[in-house]
Design a protein around this motif. Structure first.
Motif, PDB file in Angstrom:
ATOM      1  N   CYS A  15       5.356  -5.980   3.132  1.00  0.00           N
ATOM      2  CA  CYS A  15       4.103  -5.839   2.393  1.00  0.00           C
ATOM      3  C   CYS A  15       4.320  -5.103   1.073  1.00  0.00           C
ATOM      4  O   CYS A  15       5.138  -4.190   0.992  1.00  0.00           O
ATOM      5  CB  CYS A  15       3.102  -5.079   3.257  1.00  0.00           C
ATOM      6  N   CYS A  37      -0.902  -6.050   9.597  1.00  0.00           N
ATOM      7  CA  CYS A  37       0.354  -5.328   9.363  1.00  0.00           C
ATOM      8  C   CYS A  37       0.606  -4.319  10.490  1.00  0.00           C
ATOM      9  O   CYS A  37       1.728  -4.199  10.976  1.00  0.00           O
ATOM     10  CB  CYS A  37       0.326  -4.607   8.019  1.00  0.00           C
ATOM     11  N   HIS A  41       2.122  -8.366  12.646  1.00  0.00           N
ATOM     12  CA  HIS A  41       1.862  -9.795  12.409  1.00  0.00           C
ATOM     13  C   HIS A  41       2.082 -10.639  13.661  1.00  0.00           C
ATOM     14  O   HIS A  41       2.647 -11.720  13.598  1.00  0.00           O
ATOM     15  CB  HIS A  41       2.709 -10.300  11.234  1.00  0.00           C
ATOM     16  N   GLY A  46      -0.998 -13.021   7.490  1.00  0.00           N
ATOM     17  CA  GLY A  46      -0.652 -11.994   6.513  1.00  0.00           C
ATOM     18  C   GLY A  46      -1.742 -10.939   6.435  1.00  0.00           C
ATOM     19  O   GLY A  46      -2.747 -11.016   7.146  1.00  0.00           O
ATOM     20  N   CYS A  47      -1.581 -10.014   5.538  1.00  0.00           N
ATOM     21  CA  CYS A  47      -2.575  -8.949   5.405  1.00  0.00           C
ATOM     22  C   CYS A  47      -3.843  -9.431   4.720  1.00  0.00           C
ATOM     23  O   CYS A  47      -4.898  -8.827   4.854  1.00  0.00           O
ATOM     24  CB  CYS A  47      -1.990  -7.740   4.680  1.00  0.00           C
ATOM     25  N   CYS A  52      -0.111 -10.563  -2.117  1.00  0.00           N
ATOM     26  CA  CYS A  52       0.813 -10.157  -1.067  1.00  0.00           C
ATOM     27  C   CYS A  52       1.043 -11.322  -0.119  1.00  0.00           C
ATOM     28  O   CYS A  52       0.091 -11.911   0.384  1.00  0.00           O
ATOM     29  CB  CYS A  52       0.274  -8.948  -0.296  1.00  0.00           C
ATOM     30  N   CYS A  54       3.044 -11.116   2.741  1.00  0.00           N
ATOM     31  CA  CYS A  54       3.701 -10.626   3.964  1.00  0.00           C
ATOM     32  C   CYS A  54       3.208 -11.386   5.197  1.00  0.00           C
ATOM     33  O   CYS A  54       2.065 -11.804   5.276  1.00  0.00           O
ATOM     34  CB  CYS A  54       3.475  -9.134   4.144  1.00  0.00           C
ATOM     35  N   HIS A  55       4.109 -11.570   6.118  1.00  0.00           N
ATOM     36  CA  HIS A  55       3.792 -12.165   7.432  1.00  0.00           C
ATOM     37  C   HIS A  55       4.679 -11.558   8.504  1.00  0.00           C
ATOM     38  O   HIS A  55       4.907 -12.152   9.532  1.00  0.00           O
ATOM     39  CB  HIS A  55       3.964 -13.682   7.400  1.00  0.00           C
TER      40      HIS A  55
END
Length: 56
Positions: A15, A37, A41, A46-47, A52, A54-55
């Motif tokens: 992240c 997060c 995950h 993701g978030c 972002c 992220c995963h």
């Protein structure tokens, strides 16, 4: 001289989000930007914050 920190990076390693130290989701003694997060995950999402990807 003293310094005050009021924002930190989300504890999720993928992240890029920053979180206010008095906000976010606190788990395992760390601060995350979202439940996703904080849950590492588990559902693959993701978030959800703009910019972002992220995963987990």
């Amino acid at each position: 001289m003293s310094a005050t920190v009021d924002m930190v990076k989300c504890a999720c390693s993928d992240c890029v989000c920053v979180v206010k130290t008095d906000g976010g989701v606190k788990r395992e003694g760390r601060l995350f930007c979202s439940e996703s997060c904080a849950d590492h995950h588990k559902d693959g999402s993701g978030c959800g914050h703009a910019g972002c990807a992220c995963h987990g």
